[in-house]
Enzyme design. Structure first.
Site, PDB file in Angstrom:
ATOM      1  N   LYS A  47       0.794  -1.236   0.000  1.00 47.98           N
ATOM      2  CA  LYS A  47       0.000   0.000   0.000  1.00 47.98           C
ATOM      3  C   LYS A  47       0.826   1.286   0.000  1.00 47.98           C
ATOM      4  O   LYS A  47       0.372   2.345   0.438  1.00 47.98           O
ATOM      5  CB  LYS A  47      -0.997   0.038   1.190  1.00 47.98           C
ATOM      6  N   HIS A 107       7.122  -7.465  -2.153  1.00 44.44           N
ATOM      7  CA  HIS A 107       6.842  -6.800  -0.883  1.00 44.44           C
ATOM      8  C   HIS A 107       7.749  -7.384   0.216  1.00 44.44           C
ATOM      9  O   HIS A 107       7.525  -7.122   1.403  1.00 44.44           O
ATOM     10  CB  HIS A 107       5.392  -7.030  -0.452  1.00 44.44           C
ATOM     11  N   SER A 137      -4.711   2.586   4.492  1.00 44.53           N
ATOM     12  CA  SER A 137      -4.902   1.957   3.182  1.00 44.53           C
ATOM     13  C   SER A 137      -4.927   0.433   3.326  1.00 44.53           C
ATOM     14  O   SER A 137      -5.735  -0.257   2.687  1.00 44.53           O
ATOM     15  CB  SER A 137      -3.767   2.397   2.247  1.00 44.53           C
TER      16      SER A 137
HETATM   17  S1  PPS Z   1      -0.374  -3.110  -3.229  1.00 46.78           S
HETATM   18  O1  PPS Z   1      -1.617  -3.916  -3.139  1.00 46.78           O
HETATM   19  O2  PPS Z   1       0.416  -3.248  -2.017  1.00 46.78           O
HETATM   20  O3  PPS Z   1       0.417  -3.376  -4.430  1.00 46.78           O
HETATM   21  O4  PPS Z   1      -0.896  -1.604  -3.274  1.00 46.78           O
HETATM   22  P1  PPS Z   1      -0.077  -0.333  -3.749  1.00 46.78           P
HETATM   23  O5  PPS Z   1      -0.223  -0.162  -5.192  1.00 46.78           O
HETATM   24  O6  PPS Z   1       1.266  -0.332  -3.150  1.00 46.78           O
HETATM   25  O7  PPS Z   1      -0.845   0.845  -2.981  1.00 46.78           O
HETATM   26  C1  PPS Z   1      -2.184   1.194  -3.237  1.00 46.78           C
HETATM   27  C2  PPS Z   1      -2.352   2.628  -2.776  1.00 46.78           C
HETATM   28  O8  PPS Z   1      -1.736   3.498  -3.749  1.00 46.78           O
HETATM   29  C3  PPS Z   1      -2.729   4.381  -4.269  1.00 46.78           C
HETATM   30  N1  PPS Z   1      -2.433   4.692  -5.670  1.00 46.78           N
HETATM   31  C4  PPS Z   1      -2.111   5.932  -6.104  1.00 46.78           C
HETATM   32  N2  PPS Z   1      -1.943   7.089  -5.449  1.00 46.78           N
HETATM   33  C5  PPS Z   1      -1.635   8.182  -6.195  1.00 46.78           C
HETATM   34  N3  PPS Z   1      -1.476   8.164  -7.519  1.00 46.78           N
HETATM   35  C6  PPS Z   1      -1.634   7.027  -8.226  1.00 46.78           C
HETATM   36  N4  PPS Z   1      -1.482   7.026  -9.556  1.00 46.78           N
HETATM   37  C7  PPS Z   1      -1.944   5.834  -7.504  1.00 46.78           C
HETATM   38  N5  PPS Z   1      -2.191   4.546  -7.868  1.00 46.78           N
HETATM   39  C8  PPS Z   1      -2.475   3.874  -6.735  1.00 46.78           C
HETATM   40  C9  PPS Z   1      -4.034   3.609  -4.066  1.00 46.78           C
HETATM   41  O9  PPS Z   1      -5.130   4.443  -4.174  1.00 46.78           O
HETATM   42  C10 PPS Z   1      -3.793   3.046  -2.678  1.00 46.78           C
HETATM   43  O10 PPS Z   1      -3.824   4.056  -1.664  1.00 46.78           O
HETATM   44  P2  PPS Z   1      -5.161   4.487  -0.853  1.00 46.78           P
HETATM   45  O11 PPS Z   1      -4.667   5.413   0.233  1.00 46.78           O
HETATM   46  O12 PPS Z   1      -5.773   3.255  -0.287  1.00 46.78           O
HETATM   47  O13 PPS Z   1      -6.027   5.204  -1.831  1.00 46.78           O
END
Ligand code: PPS
Length: 294
Positions: A47, A107, A137
């Site tokens: 996340k 991860h 998240s």
């Molecule tokens: S995972 O399942 O661990 O691979 O998830 P991960 O991609 O690391 O994290 C998901 C969170 O990143 C946000 N997200 C973004 N934020 C800003 N810009 C972009 N382009 C973007 N893409 C993914 C996503 O919304 C999750 O955060 P939260 O706070 O839950 O919205």
């Protein structure tokens, strides 16, 4: 396998780190992963911006060709190395079948990373995000993604998170472990908050690290296609192809809010105070500093 046997199971420790049970069962295959020298590893605590930086990198590798980057969903273009779920996915086999240069997602904390990635001196990009936003998240992700145990209430989940009993273990150990490794390996350590604040600046850092030049016009195109709003609507990045037994987007979408500082909407004052006290103990002595809002 019956889906009821696969999902919502207790995590299983691998060398002290709680992991999804089938990852623990298949651990010897993961340990034996064969890296190639031109692999690029994308490493994150869950996340923290994995999908975001993965999409940026696939676009860079394809010179900003957004249509080409819709050739498949993000978890097939950038396989999740250690994710082996029999009948569903096998990250190791997916990677074996990919042509070089490969983008590899993990991860894993540093101590569990397959040794061939260190031996091959692969370039690695680590993205870290502040602990409070990660906890929030992760809580919503636990609710919607059934490969995790039931999260319980937010209050309960926060305790589990602080104790490092969530999938992939302690956030504190993860971010500190990768920060230390940066001294000896080719690791670009990025922060989600910096990417939110100035995505262009961070994209240019990535290009420099990759020793790659792209025209301004392509850089701007990549920034456009990796904005939260565009990625949320893109079926190749928003995980909506995963449904039903795996993920329930009606509980909480994978692309949830994409902001910094959402923890303020979730933490009570008492939770905040308790968290900060514990945080300061855990992070004492490290030069690693986070911003919890921008
Ligand atoms: S995972 O399942 O661990 O691979 O998830 P991960 O991609 O690391 O994290 C998901 C969170 O990143 C946000 N997200 C973004 N934020 C800003 N810009 C972009 N382009 C973007 N893409 C993914 C996503 O919304 C999750 O955060 P939260 O706070 O839950 O919205």
């Amino acid at each position: 396998m019956d889906k009821n046997d696969m999902f919502r199971r207790e995590l299983v420790d691998v060398h002290g780190v709680p992991l999804f049970w089938t990852i623990a069962e298949e651990w010897s295959k993961i340990e034996g992963f064969e890296a190639r020298p031109d692999d690029l590893l994308i490493s994150t605590y869950p996340k923290s911006g994995t999908t975001w930086v993965s999409e940026i990198l696939d676009l860079i590798y394809n010179n900003g060709d957004a249509e080409k980057c819709k050739r498949d969903v993000i978890f097939n273009r950038v396989p999740f190395m250690e994710l082996i779920m029999p009948g569903y996915v096998n990250g190791i086999e997916q990677l074996e079948a990919l042509e070089s240069p490969r983008l590899v997602k993990t991860h894993l904390p540093v101590e569990l990373l397959p040794s061939s990635l260190w031996k091959n001196d692969c370039k690695m990009i680590y993205v870290a995000r502040n602990a409070k936003d990660v906890a929030v998240s992760y809580y919503h992700f636990y609710r919607m993604s059934k490969m995790h145990p039931e999260p319980g209430t937010w209050e309960e989940f926060l305790e589990t998170f602080m104790a490092g009993k969530v999938s992939f273990g302690s956030w504190y150990d993860h971010v500190k472990g990768w920060w230390e490794k940066k001294k000896d390996y080719r690791i670009l350590y990025l922060f989600y908050e910096d990417m939110k604040e100035d995505p262009k600046r961070e994209l240019l850092k990535i290009l420099k690290f990759l020793e790659k030049d792209l025209p301004e016009e392509i850089v701007n195109k990549i920034l456009y296609h990796t904005s939260f709003a565009i990625m949320k609507e893109n079926p190749a990045t928003n995980y909506t192809v995963k449904t039903g037994e795996e993920m329930d987007h009606s509980i909480s979408p994978f692309m949830r809010k994409g902001i910094s500082g959402d923890w303020k909407n979730q933490f009570t004052v008492a939770q905040y105070e308790r968290f900060e006290k514990h945080y300061n103990q855990q992070m004492e002595g490290t030069t690693l500093k986070f911003r919890a809002e921008i």
